[in-house]
Design a protein around this motif. Structure first.
Motif, PDB file in Angstrom:
ATOM      1  N   GLY A   1      -8.725  -5.386   7.021  1.00 56.07           N
ATOM      2  CA  GLY A   1      -8.105  -4.339   7.829  1.00 56.07           C
ATOM      3  C   GLY A   1      -7.091  -3.486   7.086  1.00 56.07           C
ATOM      4  N   LEU A   2      -6.994  -3.642   5.774  1.00 61.33           N
ATOM      5  CA  LEU A   2      -5.991  -2.878   5.013  1.00 61.33           C
ATOM      6  C   LEU A   2      -6.238  -1.379   5.047  1.00 61.33           C
ATOM      7  CD1 LEU A   2      -5.446  -5.112   1.842  1.00 61.33           C
ATOM      8  CD2 LEU A   2      -3.883  -4.791   3.764  1.00 61.33           C
ATOM      9  N   VAL A   3      -7.494  -0.948   5.046  1.00 61.39           N
ATOM     10  CA  VAL A   3      -7.766   0.494   5.087  1.00 61.39           C
ATOM     11  C   VAL A   3      -7.300   1.061   6.427  1.00 61.39           C
ATOM     12  CG1 VAL A   3      -9.535   2.297   5.006  1.00 61.39           C
ATOM     13  CG2 VAL A   3      -9.688   0.328   3.469  1.00 61.39           C
ATOM     14  N   ALA A   4      -7.692   0.416   7.505  1.00 55.81           N
ATOM     15  CA  ALA A   4      -7.252   0.870   8.831  1.00 55.81           C
ATOM     16  C   ALA A   4      -5.738   0.782   8.940  1.00 55.81           C
ATOM     17  CB  ALA A   4      -7.923   0.031   9.917  1.00 55.81           C
ATOM     18  N   GLY A   5      -5.160  -0.286   8.385  1.00 55.60           N
ATOM     19  CA  GLY A   5      -3.707  -0.441   8.421  1.00 55.60           C
ATOM     20  C   GLY A   5      -2.993   0.665   7.665  1.00 55.60           C
ATOM     21  N   LEU A   6      -3.493   1.012   6.486  1.00 61.11           N
ATOM     22  CA  LEU A   6      -2.901   2.097   5.699  1.00 61.11           C
ATOM     23  C   LEU A   6      -2.917   3.394   6.490  1.00 61.11           C
ATOM     24  CD1 LEU A   6      -1.959   3.501   3.020  1.00 61.11           C
ATOM     25  CD2 LEU A   6      -4.410   3.732   2.483  1.00 61.11           C
ATOM     26  N   LEU A   7      -4.044   3.727   7.062  1.00 57.80           N
ATOM     27  CA  LEU A   7      -4.170   4.994   7.780  1.00 57.80           C
ATOM     28  C   LEU A   7      -3.350   5.013   9.062  1.00 57.80           C
ATOM     29  CD1 LEU A   7      -7.982   5.612   7.223  1.00 57.80           C
ATOM     30  CD2 LEU A   7      -6.064   6.758   6.067  1.00 57.80           C
ATOM     31  N   THR A   8      -3.333   3.899   9.791  1.00 64.87           N
ATOM     32  CA  THR A   8      -2.629   3.882  11.078  1.00 64.87           C
ATOM     33  C   THR A   8      -1.122   3.689  10.931  1.00 64.87           C
ATOM     34  OG1 THR A   8      -3.103   1.531  11.425  1.00 64.87           O
ATOM     35  CG2 THR A   8      -4.663   3.127  12.353  1.00 64.87           C
TER      36      THR A   8
ATOM     37  N   LEU B   1       0.801  -1.217   0.000  1.00 63.49           N
ATOM     38  CA  LEU B   1       0.000   0.000   0.000  1.00 63.49           C
ATOM     39  C   LEU B   1       0.838   1.272   0.000  1.00 63.49           C
ATOM     40  CD1 LEU B   1      -2.735  -1.096   2.562  1.00 63.49           C
ATOM     41  CD2 LEU B   1      -2.891  -1.087   0.083  1.00 63.49           C
ATOM     42  N   SER B   2       2.182   1.156  -0.041  1.00 64.29           N
ATOM     43  CA  SER B   2       3.015   2.355   0.046  1.00 64.29           C
ATOM     44  C   SER B   2       2.707   3.436  -0.974  1.00 64.29           C
ATOM     45  CB  SER B   2       4.493   2.066  -0.035  1.00 64.29           C
ATOM     46  OG  SER B   2       4.852   0.787   0.002  1.00 64.29           O
ATOM     47  N   PRO B   3       2.319   3.091  -2.227  1.00 63.11           N
ATOM     48  CA  PRO B   3       1.976   4.171  -3.157  1.00 63.11           C
ATOM     49  C   PRO B   3       0.790   5.030  -2.692  1.00 63.11           C
ATOM     50  CG  PRO B   3       2.346   2.133  -4.366  1.00 63.11           C
ATOM     51  CD  PRO B   3       2.327   1.783  -2.902  1.00 63.11           C
TER      52      PRO B   3
ATOM     53  N   ALA C   1      -3.146   8.986   1.660  1.00 66.32           N
ATOM     54  CA  ALA C   1      -3.658   8.734   3.011  1.00 66.32           C
ATOM     55  C   ALA C   1      -3.252   9.865   3.957  1.00 66.32           C
ATOM     56  CB  ALA C   1      -3.159   7.388   3.526  1.00 66.32           C
ATOM     57  N   GLN C   2      -2.011  10.325   3.838  1.00 63.01           N
ATOM     58  CA  GLN C   2      -1.523  11.440   4.659  1.00 63.01           C
ATOM     59  C   GLN C   2      -2.374  12.687   4.413  1.00 63.01           C
ATOM     60  OE1 GLN C   2       1.224  11.614   6.934  1.00 63.01           O
ATOM     61  NE2 GLN C   2       0.295  13.587   7.386  1.00 63.01           N
ATOM     62  N   HIS C   3      -2.635  12.967   3.140  1.00 62.31           N
ATOM     63  CA  HIS C   3      -3.453  14.130   2.776  1.00 62.31           C
ATOM     64  C   HIS C   3      -4.867  13.989   3.358  1.00 62.31           C
ATOM     65  CE1 HIS C   3      -4.685  17.599   0.456  1.00 62.31           C
ATOM     66  NE2 HIS C   3      -5.705  16.905  -0.026  1.00 62.31           N
ATOM     67  N   PHE C   4      -5.446  12.795   3.245  1.00 66.69           N
ATOM     68  CA  PHE C   4      -6.777  12.555   3.810  1.00 66.69           C
ATOM     69  C   PHE C   4      -6.771  12.813   5.314  1.00 66.69           C
ATOM     70  CE2 PHE C   4      -9.325   9.591   6.307  1.00 66.69           C
ATOM     71  CZ  PHE C   4     -10.586  10.105   6.033  1.00 66.69           C
ATOM     72  N   LEU C   5      -5.780  12.280   6.017  1.00 69.71           N
ATOM     73  CA  LEU C   5      -5.708  12.465   7.468  1.00 69.71           C
ATOM     74  C   LEU C   5      -5.599  13.940   7.826  1.00 69.71           C
ATOM     75  CD1 LEU C   5      -3.374   9.490   8.440  1.00 69.71           C
ATOM     76  CD2 LEU C   5      -5.808   9.723   9.005  1.00 69.71           C
TER      77      LEU C   5
END
Length: 170
Positions: A34-41, A4-6, A11-15
């Motif tokens: 849990g990939l969405v939560a994992g990406l954000l966290t 998910l690194s790309p 994700a940073q911008h969304f946060l």
């Protein structure tokens, strides 16, 4: 494993946008595990936006953790608009978040049928005081990792749209 690194800059911008508006989110994930939560966290400071996440891979988990009615699962199946909506609304009800996104689908390579082929994924985004939004995507030409990655992208897009509209509904 899905890389998910790309998606990290997005994700940073969304946060940052969610944080600026004081918005918190909850995820209810099945085929993405849990990939969405994992990406954000993975991003430092995400705890002020990500309130919690539910991984509800089995029907029992959907019922027990999110309150998805068993009748919905029997009538429509786990991979359906009705279940995606119930998952998002249940996640919102079982959290303190402003928005919930849900994902339920068939990542493959097996498990598909003529009516519900591999790559079919249903999404829903629920928000306090807002109508729940549904999206259906068919990622049939992708492999399992590709379906899961594409599902994360779609879920993130739905969260981005919900947060962008937040000032109009808050």
């Amino acid at each position: 494993m899905t890389n998910l690194s790309p998606l990290h800059p997005r994700a940073q911008h969304f946060l940052e946008k969610a944080r600026a508006k004081g918005v918190t989110i909850v995820t209810a994930e099945s085929c993405t595990g849990g990939l969405v939560a994992g990406l954000l966290t993975e991003i430092a400071g995400s705890s002020d936006v990500v309130e919690r996440g539910f991984v509800t891979y089995s029907n029992e988990a959907k019922i027990e953790m999110l309150g998805v009615p068993e009748a919905t699962l029997i009538a429509h199946g786990a991979v359906s608009e009705a279940t995606a909506r119930a998952m998002a609304e249940g996640a919102l009800a079982h959290s303190r978040a402003a928005f919930a996104v849900s994902i339920t689908g068939i990542a493959g390579p097996g498990g598909g049928t003529a009516d519900k082929p591999v790559g079919l994924v249903h999404f829903a985004c629920a928000g306090k005081g807002r109508a729940t939004v549904h999206a259906e995507r068919r990622f049939g030409s992708l492999d399992r990792a590709g379906v899961r990655y594409a599902a994360v992208v779609q879920a993130l897009a739905m969260l981005e749209e919900a947060v962008a509209d937040w000032s109009l509904t808050a």
